[in-house]
Every structure is written in C-alpha cells, then in structure tokens.
Design a protein around this motif. Structure first.
Motif, PDB file in Angstrom:
ATOM      1  N   MET A  38       0.834  -1.286   0.221  1.00 22.28           N
ATOM      2  CA  MET A  38      -0.006  -0.196   0.128  1.00 22.28           C
ATOM      3  C   MET A  38       0.953   1.091  -0.129  1.00 22.28           C
ATOM      4  N   LEU A  39       0.153   1.756  -1.386  1.00 20.01           N
ATOM      5  CA  LEU A  39       0.906   3.650  -0.951  1.00 20.01           C
ATOM      6  C   LEU A  39       1.596   3.899   0.452  1.00 20.01           C
ATOM      7  N   PRO A  40       2.303   4.809   0.878  1.00 25.24           N
ATOM      8  CA  PRO A  40       1.923   5.962   2.681  1.00 25.24           C
ATOM      9  C   PRO A  40       1.284   6.467   1.590  1.00 25.24           C
ATOM     10  N   THR A  41       0.725   7.590   2.912  1.00 25.60           N
ATOM     11  CA  THR A  41       0.016   8.147   3.364  1.00 25.60           C
ATOM     12  C   THR A  41       0.026   9.870   2.697  1.00 25.60           C
ATOM     13  N   ASP A  42       1.080  10.123   3.358  1.00 29.99           N
ATOM     14  CA  ASP A  42       2.112  11.615   3.306  1.00 29.99           C
ATOM     15  C   ASP A  42       3.072  10.903   2.050  1.00 29.99           C
ATOM     16  N   VAL A  43       3.225  11.768   1.223  1.00 31.00           N
ATOM     17  CA  VAL A  43       4.390  10.438   0.198  1.00 31.00           C
ATOM     18  C   VAL A  43       5.521  11.952  -0.299  1.00 31.00           C
ATOM     19  N   ARG A  44       5.493  12.841   0.786  1.00 37.14           N
ATOM     20  CA  ARG A  44       5.895  13.883   0.441  1.00 37.14           C
ATOM     21  C   ARG A  44       7.850  13.723   0.688  1.00 37.14           C
ATOM     22  N   ASP A  45       8.242  12.547   1.719  1.00 30.84           N
ATOM     23  CA  ASP A  45       9.571  12.038   2.038  1.00 30.84           C
ATOM     24  C   ASP A  45      10.138  11.017   1.079  1.00 30.84           C
ATOM     25  N   THR A  46       8.974  10.786   0.274  1.00 27.30           N
ATOM     26  CA  THR A  46       9.819   9.416  -0.754  1.00 27.30           C
ATOM     27  C   THR A  46      10.524  10.466  -2.144  1.00 27.30           C
ATOM     28  N   ALA A  47      11.408   9.347  -2.695  1.00 25.99           N
ATOM     29  CA  ALA A  47      12.288   9.016  -4.044  1.00 25.99           C
ATOM     30  C   ALA A  47      11.384   9.851  -5.171  1.00 25.99           C
ATOM     31  N   GLU A  48      10.068   9.276  -4.919  1.00 27.53           N
ATOM     32  CA  GLU A  48       8.912   9.566  -6.105  1.00 27.53           C
ATOM     33  C   GLU A  48       8.976  11.206  -6.230  1.00 27.53           C
ATOM     34  N   TYR A  49       8.692  11.235  -5.122  1.00 30.37           N
ATOM     35  CA  TYR A  49       8.000  13.331  -4.758  1.00 30.37           C
ATOM     36  C   TYR A  49       9.001  14.027  -5.156  1.00 30.37           C
ATOM     37  N   GLU A  50      10.460  13.765  -5.009  1.00 27.74           N
ATOM     38  CA  GLU A  50      11.190  14.277  -5.001  1.00 27.74           C
ATOM     39  C   GLU A  50      11.606  14.238  -6.236  1.00 27.74           C
ATOM     40  N   ALA A  51      11.558  13.192  -7.216  1.00 27.07           N
ATOM     41  CA  ALA A  51      11.246  13.051  -8.600  1.00 27.07           C
ATOM     42  C   ALA A  51      10.989  13.627  -8.963  1.00 27.07           C
ATOM     43  N   VAL A  52       9.877  13.534  -8.796  1.00 26.17           N
ATOM     44  CA  VAL A  52       8.481  14.583  -9.697  1.00 26.17           C
ATOM     45  C   VAL A  52       8.800  15.872  -9.296  1.00 26.17           C
ATOM     46  N   HIS A  53       9.046  16.766  -8.470  1.00 27.55           N
ATOM     47  CA  HIS A  53       9.152  18.051  -8.200  1.00 27.55           C
ATOM     48  C   HIS A  53      10.030  18.356  -8.646  1.00 27.55           C
ATOM     49  N   SER A  54      10.788  17.138  -8.935  1.00 27.46           N
ATOM     50  CA  SER A  54      12.441  17.914 -10.156  1.00 27.46           C
ATOM     51  C   SER A  54      12.773  18.351 -11.232  1.00 27.46           C
ATOM     52  N   TYR A  55      11.444  17.360 -11.447  1.00 24.91           N
ATOM     53  CA  TYR A  55      10.918  17.053 -13.265  1.00 24.91           C
ATOM     54  C   TYR A  55      10.064  18.458 -13.542  1.00 24.91           C
ATOM     55  N   LEU A  56       9.394  19.023 -11.909  1.00 26.90           N
ATOM     56  CA  LEU A  56       7.871  19.850 -12.802  1.00 26.90           C
ATOM     57  C   LEU A  56       9.504  21.171 -12.552  1.00 26.90           C
TER      58      LEU A  56
END
Length: 662
Positions: A1-19
């Motif tokens: 199951m995905l975490p409730t808060d995704v802000r500390d994940t590597a995926e969030y960092e990757a998406v934020h960097s992409y944006l």
C-alpha cells in the motif's frame, strides 16, 4: 500500500525536480497562451498568458502585446488580467482584471499613447466573464456572473468567488438553492461618458451574448440560473432601445457562440450535443432577421467552435474536423465557404479551436503540438507568420523526455473507424500502456502540447505509452457521431476504447499484461466503469468520476444532464441509471484503483469517488481514496498537483512498472 504522506518519498522528489526543470526557467513569464485578439488591420496583437511565479497555487494570468517577435507584458503585479480585446479602431485595449479583489474580474481600459495605469470602469455587482466591443467601438457589452454563480466543469465546477462571510469555523454550510448571486446578466459600458447600465431583464439568465448590429444583442438565455438550466437554454434577441426580448431559436440540443453581424441583419449560432457548458462544437446556422429564415452553413464536416463576423456578409469560424483544426469564412448571402487552413496542429484553447480574424481574412491563433510549445501565429491562405513563442529551457527539457505522438486509427467491434493519439517513449514496443480517457463525453483530443495533462509527458518520461482515444461521443466527427453516446454511456463508447487497446496490442505497441486507465470527469467514470467490464487492467486512477448515477442526480449541479444523457428513469430497477453505475458492479472488479476527487467539486462531488472506494474495499479489492480539500473538478493547484502526480506515478509503478525510463 502507498504511504499516506508521499512528500518524503524518492518519487515525490523526482516529480518535484521534474516539474522544476520544466517550469522554473519560465517563472514570471508566459508558459501558456490563450484568448488571442487583434485589431481588424492586424497591427495590434494581444494575448492572455498563464504565468507561474513559483510552484504554488494556480498560474496567474497577464495580458501581453506582441512586439518584434517578443511578448511584452501590458499588465503586471500579482493580480490576474485576461480577455484582452482591441477596439475596432485599434486605439483602445479593454481587458479584465481582478486587482481589486482576487477572483472578481472588472473591466479596465488602456488608451493608445497613454503611459499611465489602465483606468478601471465602474464596478459591476459580480465578476465580468467577457467583454465585447460594439461594432462602432463606442460601448462594451459585459457578461457578468454573480459571485454565487457556478463555474462550468471545464472551469473547475465550483462557486464563482469564495465568500467567507466572517462566519466561525463551526458554522454549518447553508444551501437554500440558487439565490440572487447565482444569476448571469448583461451590462453596457459607454466609453465616452463612463455610464454603466444593466440591459438584461430580471428573471433572465444570460449565459453568453454578442452584439447584433449597434442596438441589439443575441444571447443564450434561460429562465433560471442553475448549471443544469443551461442545457435547455434558448437563443434570444434583446432590443437595447425598448428592452424587448424575442426568442429566436429553441433547439433539441444545446446552443452556443451567438454572434450577430455588424449591420444587425444576421445572427450566427452553433447547435450541438453537449455535455459541458463552454464545450460547444457542432453545426453552424445563420438566422436572417429580415426574413426570419434559418440556413445551415455547410462546413464540410467541421464541428464549429468559434464565430466572428468580419463584416456584414462574411462570417469566420474555427472548429475541429477529425483530429484537425480548421478555419474558414462563409459568405452568407451567397452561400459560399472558403477554408483558410486545415492543420494537424492544435489551434486555440484548452478544449477546442479558437482564434480571431483580421479584416482581410487572416486568423490569429495559438498553435501547439505534443512536440511544439505554444506559439502565436497569424495564418492566411497560403502563408503563416509566427509572431512569438513560449519556448524556453524548460520546454527543451520536456522535449528531451516526452517521446513522440502520432495519430492512430482502428476499427471498433461494429466496424466503425475510431481515431486517437498515441504518445510513446523511445524504443520499440510493446510498452506498458496507460489509457487516458477524455472528459465530456462530448470533447475530443487533438495533438497538443503535453496533451494538456502534466501526467502524460511525465509518464512517457518514465517508460509508459499513453493512449488518447476519441470514442463515439467525441467532437470533430459530426453530430451523429457525438450523439451516439446519448442513451448509451458506457456502451459502444467503452467498446471503442477496448478495441483500440486490442489494436495496439496486436500491433506490438502495448504490453497486454501492463494496461492501465486514467481519466477525469467522464474519463473518471470510464476509468471506473471499464474495470467492472474487463479484468485486463493492472491499475486505474479514476479522477473526479461518476460512479453512481442515482446518487449523482441528487448531489451534482448537473444531475439532470446525467439522466438526460442516459435517457434513464432514475427509479426504474435495471434502468441505465443503475445498470451503468460502476458502484453496483464493484463485485466484478479485480483492478487496484486510486480514486481521486476534489472536495469542492459541484459537478462530480467527492462522494462519487468515495462510494466506489468503499464498494471496492467491501469486495476485497485494493483501493485508495485521495480527496483534495481545496480542489474542485480536477486537481489544478500546487502543491496538490505535485502530490497528485506523485501518487499517479507510484500507483502505476507499483502495479504495472515500466522496464525502461526508470
């Protein structure tokens, strides 16, 4: 199951960097263009630009002029400005700005040669949605929405301007039905005197209007202001001198884009099967007010989406034909139509083609394609001049990662040819495939920059192919094709999509074991519905869906539209309102679903996503519900958009991971 808060994940960092890499080089500059306008001689050209200053909130808008191949800001500051319109003599610019109160737009004027700040016209009681110059340039027609009026689905399907009223947090939300602030009215502003006056009568809701000569208006009106009332609106002629109102046309379908000739003889209007206000694409008719006759204009299969009179006889229009954008000019008295262009480039706004004609028959448009950042161009028969572009290092980065797009066709199960657009990453297939189902259902994909969805190039950059089908019910194929979905939502249109997936698998482009779904609004319904009808899907992300047509009727601001399009009796057992409700078929689902909604959505309320989520859990199917508290119909604001994109990426990576581009 995905975490409730995704802000500390590597995926969030990757998406934020992409944006950041995509948008930061254009912070403070226009990254998207809309509402182009020009003086009749083509010398003065203006456009609205969407501007991000940082990854926070929604883009503000500003008005730009074209000078020496560059876009020069006419308006500045943190407020938004939009809808620039140059007067017929080219000397005065009218635009709308919310500088006095966020979200409440009022008319402003900037005169040629004036170096001071634009002057504000007297404020109207509401927010101005559009402003049209009179043929002689002495007055402006203002379309005014009350602060409690509903926005259309494409605008976010929420109340016009949030009103806090100073009530405490514990105070209940009170709804007594449409009130005084829910109405839309018409006002006139006289430039020379500064006089402002209301011209539409009480008890008439004016959804949109245009001039018809110097002393009359052609308007799409209804007797009530609720969003559902638009679907039965009529074409009305309003006499400015006497206030007399006369019904010109009542249709079995919907009406839009009313435009009167400058001498007041003709009124042009579009009749179309519609699922959303402002998404009007259909047949063009002209009414001769001298004789009372109505004539259909032969548009050679183009669904018309924009009208403008060039003079007393020539009516210019833009529209969509299959996947192409088309512009043409009709010589109304002689019944002759001349096409200016037909192109595979997207021309115009978010939903359908739009533009502005010059007196000599040129067309000012915003052009884009999946691999072409938005640019402003003036197109005439046999020539094209690019005036300005939004290209920057961020768009270069996107182009280096977004893959390619191509038009695809296939035959549905009944033999009907269906069209779509496929975006693919580098390399040969088969690719994991995400099917992106459009909203409406009466809308249509075109080849546009990022396909107007930030998750499309993002997914392609991670190794996914993204498929954009235009099933029956879509625009651009005529009214018979669009109307085929009425009474059959989730029927033949669903088979069109499934047959498209089959075709891509057979052609070696899609991996049959890694097929996913995503879509908003009607696409959200279809992303919920298809997983009840076919178990091939590895993952689905229904966004702003309808999952229960019965409860939708009592909670949506367009519940009546749903029943009309289903041609259903809500209370009859086994009727389409129940038979086509995904929640009642949840026991058939095996596909993990990420259900997404906005808490302020009036069109497809968040309860629709919640119902499906809870039904899936009751049947032991993996499901996550994400309700964004500040969003309406779709996720539009940063950082909520970053969060949403991260969850989309993580959902597909978890259930159907791409082997490339990771």
């Amino acid at each position: 199951m995905l975490p409730t808060d995704v802000r500390d994940t590597a995926e969030y960092e990757a998406v934020h960097s992409y944006l950041l890499r995509s948008h930061e080089p254009a912070f403070g500059r226009p990254a998207a263009l809309s509402e182009p306008h020009t003086s009749p001689d083509g010398r003065r050209i203006v456009v609205t630009g969407a501007v991000l200053d940082k990854l926070a909130g929604v883009p503000r808008t500003a008005v730009y002029a074209v000078e020496d191949g560059e876009l020069r800001a006419i308006t500045s500051g943190t407020a938004s400005a939009r809808y620039p319109h140059v007067s017929p003599d080219g000397r005065t610019l009218a635009f709308l700005s919310d500088r006095a109160q966020p979200g409440r737009f009022q008319l402003h004027l900037l005169h040629e040669g004036c170096m001071s700040e634009a002057e504000a016209a007297p404020a109207v009681p509401g927010t101005v949605e559009y402003a049209h110059w009179s043929p002689d340039g002495t007055r402006l027609l203002l379309g005014v929405a009350g602060l409690g009026a509903d926005l259309s689905g494409g605008q976010g399907a929420r109340k016009n301007v949030a009103q806090d009223g100073g009530l405490p947090e514990w105070h209940p939300a009170i709804d007594t039905g449409p009130g005084e602030a829910s109405w839309r009215s018409l006002w006139l502003y006289t430039v020379a005197t500064g006089e402002l006056s209301r011209v539409s009568p009480e008890g008439m809701n004016c959804w949109e209007a245009g001039w018809c000569g110097p002393s009359r208006l052609a308007a799409v009106t209804s007797d009530a202001p609720a969003e559902d009332d638009w679907y039965g609106a009529v074409l009305t002629l309003i006499e400015l001198g006497t206030g007399e109102c006369r019904e010109l046309l009542r249709s079995d379908v919907q009406l839009g884009w009313p435009a009167g000739s400058p001498d007041g003889r003709y009124v042009g209007v579009v009749e179309a099967v519609c699922s959303d206000r402002w998404l009007v694409a259909g047949e063009l008719s002209v009414i001769d007010l001298r004789t009372g006759t109505r004539s259909a204009i032969d548009t050679a299969g183009t669904d018309v989406t924009c009208l403008q009179w060039l003079d007393a006889d020539r009516l210019g229009y833009l529209g969509q034909r299959h996947l192409d954008s088309v512009a043409a000019i009709a010589d109304v008295p002689h019944g002759k139509v001349t096409e200016v262009f037909s192109t595979g480039l997207s021309c115009g706004g978010l939903f359908y083609p739009e533009g502005t004609f010059t007196a000599d028959g040129g067309v000012l448009v915003v052009q884009s394609a999946y691999r072409l950042p938005p640019r402003l161009a003036l197109v005439a028969a046999g020539s094209e001049r690019v005036l300005a572009s939004t290209s920057h290092p961020g768009t270069d980065f996107l182009l280096s990662t977004c893959g390619n797009a191509e038009a695809v066709t296939w035959n549905s199960r009944d033999g009907l040819e269906i069209e779509g657009i496929l975006c693919t990453p580098p390399g040969d297939g088969p690719h994991p495939l995400v099917v992106n189902v459009h909203g409406g259902p009466v809308w249509a994909y075109r080849d546009t920059w990022s396909m107007h969805a930030p998750y499309v190039p993002l997914l392609v950059s991670r190794g996914y192919a993204v498929f954009h089908p235009n099933p029956r019910g879509s625009g651009g194929r005529g009214q018979e094709f669009a109307g085929a979905v009425v009474g059959d939502m989730g029927g033949a249109d669903a088979l069109d999509i499934l047959s498209g997936i089959d075709a891509l698998v057979e052609r070696g482009l899609a991996d049959p074991d890694r097929i996913g779904l995503i879509g908003g609004s009607y696409g959200g319904f279809m992303s919920s519905w298809l997983v009840t009808q076919d178990q091939r899907f590895a993952a689905s992300v229904p966004t702003a869906p309808v999952t229960d047509w019965c409860s939708q009727t009592f909670t949506s601001n367009i519940g009546g539209w749903g029943l009309a399009f289903l041609q259903a009796d809500r209370d009859a057992p086994g009727a389409p309102a129940q038979d086509r409700s995904p929640v009642l078929h949840a026991g058939k689902v095996r596909t993990p679903c990420l259900n997404v909604a906005g808490a302020k959505d009036l069109c497809t309320p968040a309860g629709q996503a919640q119902e499906f989520h809870q039904a899936l859990l009751a049947h032991g199917v993996e499901s996550v519900l994400a309700v964004y508290p500040l969003e309406g119909h779709g996720i539009r604001m940063y950082p909520a958009l970053t969060d949403y994109l991260t969850r989309v990426v993580m959902w597909f990576d978890r259930h159907m991971p791409a082997r490339a581009g990771r």
